[in-house]
Design a protein around this motif. Structure first.
Motif, PDB file in Angstrom:
ATOM      1  N   ALA A 190       0.833  -1.209   0.000  1.00 14.46           N
ATOM      2  CA  ALA A 190       0.000   0.000   0.000  1.00 14.46           C
ATOM      3  C   ALA A 190       0.863   1.254   0.000  1.00 14.46           C
ATOM      4  O   ALA A 190       0.552   2.239  -0.684  1.00 14.46           O
ATOM      5  N   GLU A 191       1.960   1.222   0.770  1.00 13.97           N
ATOM      6  CA  GLU A 191       2.876   2.371   0.805  1.00 13.97           C
ATOM      7  C   GLU A 191       3.540   2.588  -0.549  1.00 13.97           C
ATOM      8  O   GLU A 191       3.676   3.727  -1.013  1.00 13.97           O
ATOM      9  N   SER A 192       3.948   1.503  -1.182  1.00 13.52           N
ATOM     10  CA  SER A 192       4.603   1.601  -2.487  1.00 13.52           C
ATOM     11  C   SER A 192       3.662   2.166  -3.536  1.00 13.52           C
ATOM     12  O   SER A 192       4.066   2.992  -4.375  1.00 13.52           O
ATOM     13  N   LYS A 193       2.415   1.741  -3.486  1.00 12.39           N
ATOM     14  CA  LYS A 193       1.419   2.248  -4.437  1.00 12.39           C
ATOM     15  C   LYS A 193       1.200   3.744  -4.234  1.00 12.39           C
ATOM     16  O   LYS A 193       1.173   4.519  -5.196  1.00 12.39           O
ATOM     17  N   PHE A 194       1.074   4.148  -2.967  1.00 11.16           N
ATOM     18  CA  PHE A 194       0.889   5.569  -2.652  1.00 11.16           C
ATOM     19  C   PHE A 194       2.077   6.395  -3.125  1.00 11.16           C
ATOM     20  O   PHE A 194       1.926   7.441  -3.750  1.00 11.16           O
ATOM     21  N   GLU A 195       3.286   5.915  -2.835  1.00 14.01           N
ATOM     22  CA  GLU A 195       4.496   6.656  -3.209  1.00 14.01           C
ATOM     23  C   GLU A 195       4.629   6.768  -4.721  1.00 14.01           C
ATOM     24  O   GLU A 195       5.007   7.826  -5.244  1.00 14.01           O
ATOM     25  N   ALA A 196       4.321   5.698  -5.446  1.00  9.23           N
ATOM     26  CA  ALA A 196       4.442   5.713  -6.903  1.00  9.23           C
ATOM     27  C   ALA A 196       3.485   6.726  -7.532  1.00  9.23           C
ATOM     28  O   ALA A 196       3.872   7.491  -8.423  1.00  9.23           O
ATOM     29  N   ILE A 197       2.251   6.751  -7.039  1.00  9.09           N
ATOM     30  CA  ILE A 197       1.268   7.681  -7.593  1.00  9.09           C
ATOM     31  C   ILE A 197       1.596   9.111  -7.200  1.00  9.09           C
ATOM     32  O   ILE A 197       1.521  10.028  -8.026  1.00  9.09           O
ATOM     33  N   SER A 198       1.989   9.317  -5.937  1.00  2.79           N
ATOM     34  CA  SER A 198       2.260  10.676  -5.463  1.00  2.79           C
ATOM     35  C   SER A 198       3.461  11.297  -6.174  1.00  2.79           C
ATOM     36  O   SER A 198       3.551  12.517  -6.291  1.00  2.79           O
ATOM     37  N   LYS A 199       4.382  10.467  -6.672  1.00  2.05           N
ATOM     38  CA  LYS A 199       5.556  10.991  -7.375  1.00  2.05           C
ATOM     39  C   LYS A 199       5.287  11.236  -8.858  1.00  2.05           C
ATOM     40  O   LYS A 199       6.138  11.779  -9.559  1.00  2.05           O
ATOM     41  N   ASP A 200       4.116  10.826  -9.325  1.00  8.62           N
ATOM     42  CA  ASP A 200       3.792  10.950 -10.750  1.00  8.62           C
ATOM     43  C   ASP A 200       2.465  11.691 -10.940  1.00  8.62           C
ATOM     44  O   ASP A 200       1.623  11.287 -11.717  1.00  8.62           O
ATOM     45  N   MET A 201       2.316  12.801 -10.211  1.00  2.00           N
ATOM     46  CA  MET A 201       1.052  13.533 -10.255  1.00  2.00           C
ATOM     47  C   MET A 201       0.994  14.566 -11.383  1.00  2.00           C
ATOM     48  O   MET A 201      -0.083  15.019 -11.752  1.00  2.00           O
TER      49      MET A 201
END
Length: 586
Positions: A190-201
């Motif tokens: 869940a953390e990895s998914k959040f970090e990946a999306i938040s870095k590609d906004m």
């Protein structure tokens, strides 16, 4: 629907009711009650010195007590006296809905409460954050007005497709982190998914930027001077960890200006900087400064482009006042702004009320129309009188031949004209052809009646439908019902211990009965500390010295076995020994 005998809640529009759930107060366990009491006692002891002055009396104004998880009826009985209300929801709701509740002066309270393992802080919405954080400051009129105004602005903010992906990732992460017995693999995924999306906004949307202003004021705001700030943000007021951390000199204190939109935030980490406003007039002024740049106030081609990028239902407002609600797509492959187009179900409205016969079922395949002035006409078409329209060949039953300054050419027979006051909103045309200057056909007679929107300009673009109740259809009841938890035998025993301790505090059982409860606690379990702390507190205040010593020894043993509990236990012991804090503060 339970309106809690509160007229503020009763006036909520129908489309918001689907988010509201019953509180089911009986589901809160004795452990839940102890978690609430611990956090509130710690907050009271600490925040009375560093919270903005209305916070402490605000607890009473909001219908809250130190001793018990708040009951929504009691909260509403108190809040309605200051023109507010409260409802419970199931965890996260979409940001636009959250803002709209706020605009109607209704606090959204998550029905769940954090577990004892996350007593200091949880990224998930819970009743501690929403009620003890947001509600007490509502009694300050200037702040209450700001909160409502923020809601009204936020309701109109345009989101991007990425925003919704991030919202779902945050929601998933908070659920997993609060989930009992969640595995490390689940949390990491869940953390990895959040970090990946938040870095590609990509470029932040209006809603993303507005959420930063919300975070740095409503959630994490400080008020006063840079040298002596006080807390008013709900995220700080409801977190015993964050409220202490935020005053450390390592956390930068910056003046609150519109520059705050340049600072992103991470809900899973302590904030490296906070913003200080001298008063609530400043936060209001900054919000207004930002709102002046938003699509709902700017309009035009740039704002329509934002609506296209959002991939959500938006409303385009013509200068005539006609409101077109649907998913906006590009009108033509040209740099020139000549018209608007939607894809899929679309509705037309005026003054936020759907026009009769122009709902989603009629415009089920979308809607398109020119934007601009007729060639050679010295005034906007929407301002023409009946006589002036007749001179242009625009009257019921007449053949019209209209050319716009953009080159769009509209030919057909006028079926009807739709006015509101002296403004022409629509011309409905049969046997109609709409052709561009380049020869491209935008409408053909076999497609049916062409309802041509009238307006020289797009003056506003905002998120959601104009008439949301009509657009979203019949109310769907929320079928939320908290699952019956199948507690383990040890968990049931621990709940009984907490219940007996509570009864002892309320003098329903003999204090000596507490000694037996202490015997039931095993030091190797990290969730026993709070029960022992409550025994210590009661014993200390009832002069049961032997029992107090045994409870304190148990807690010291816990410190050696579970060093991660050091601050929680030490803060609890320190507060229990403080003669200036009454045992019952509610």
């Amino acid at each position: 629907m339970n309106y809690y005998n509160n007229p503020v809640v009763a006036q909520l529009p129908k489309h918001l009711l689907k988010f509201i759930v019953l509180q089911y107060y009986d589901r809160y366990t004795s452990i839940d009650q102890a978690v609430w009491r611990y956090v509130m006692r710690q907050n009271y002891a600490y925040l009375r010195d560093i919270a903005y002055y209305p916070y402490i009396p605000g607890l009473t104004k909001a219908g809250l007590t130190i001793e018990s998880v708040p009951d929504l009826q009691a909260m509403n009985d108190a809040l309605k006296k200051i023109g507010w209300g409260a409802v419970t929801v199931d965890g996260f709701i979409p940001p636009s809905a959250f803002m709209e509740f706020q605009a109607y002066r209704v606090l959204v309270i998550a029905a769940d409460i954090r577990s004892i393992d996350h007593i200091s802080y949880t990224p998930a919405p819970d009743i501690i954050h929403e009620s003890s954080g947001h509600a007490p400051i509502i009694g300050e009129p200037e702040y209450a007005d700001y909160l409502q105004y923020f809601g009204s602005v936020g309701t109109k903010a345009l989101s991007s497709g990425k925003d919704m992906e991030l919202y779902e990732a945050i929601r998933e992460l908070s659920i997993v982190k609060e989930k009992e017995n969640a595995s490390e693999a689940e949390i990491k995924a869940a953390e990895s998914k959040f970090e990946a999306i938040s870095k590609d906004m990509g470029e932040p949307s209006e809603m993303a930027l507005l959420s930063r202003l919300h975070w740095w004021t409503v959630e994490y705001g400080l008020i006063g001077t840079l040298d002596d700030p006080k807390i008013y943000g709900a995220g700080l007021l409801s977190s015993i960890g964050e409220s202490a951390n935020c005053m450390r000199p390592e956390v930068k204190k910056l003046p609150y200006t519109l520059a705050a939109i340049d600072y992103a935030y991470d809900i899973t980490q302590p904030q490296p900087q906070l913003f200080v406003t001298p008063d609530f007039k400043q936060v209001y002024a900054v919000l207004d400064e930002f709102a002046n740049k938003m699509a709902f106030r700017v309009g035009g081609k740039e704002s329509v482009a934002k609506a296209i990028d959002s991939r959500q239902i938006c409303t385009l407002v013509y200068s005539s006042g006609l409101q077109v609600s649907g998913q906006v797509v590009a009108f033509a492959e040209t740099d020139e702004f000549i018209g608007i187009k939607t894809s899929g179900p679309t509705a037309l409205a005026f003054d936020y009320k759907q026009l009769e016969g122009h709902g989603k079922s009629y415009h089920k395949d979308g809607f398109s129309s020119p934007v601009g002035r007729l060639a050679g006409l010295d005034k906007p078409l929407e301002d023409c009188s009946l006589a002036e329209l007749k001179a242009l060949g625009i009257e019921e039953g007449a053949l019209c031949d209209l050319t716009f300054e953009s080159g769009l050419h509209v030919v057909g027979q006028v079926q009807s004209l739709t006015f509101r006051g002296d403004k022409l909103l629509l011309i409905s045309i049969t046997d109609c052809t709409v052709r561009g200057e380049d020869g491209h056909y935008y409408f053909l007679p076999e497609w049916g009646t062409y309802d041509m929107a009238i307006g020289e300009r797009i003056v506003s673009v905002f998120a959601g439908a104009a008439d949301k109740d009509a657009f979203e259809g019949e109310l769907q009841e929320n079928d939320y019902n908290p699952l019956k938890v199948d507690y383990s035998d040890r968990s049931k025993q621990l709940q009984q211990v907490f219940q007996h301790i509570r009864e002892a505090r309320e003098k329903k059982v003999d204090f000596e009965f507490l000694e037996a409860q202490l015997e039931l606690l095993a030091p190797e379990h990290s969730d026993n500390w709070l029960a022992a702390l409550e025994v210590f507190e009661i014993a200390l205040h009832q002069d049961l010295e032997t029992l107090a010593k045994r409870a304190e020894d148990f807690l010291i043993q816990q410190l050696s076995l579970h060093p991660e509990l050091t601050k929680l236990i030490q803060d609890g012991l320190r507060l229990a020994k403080d003669k200036n804090i009454s045992l019952t503060l509610g």
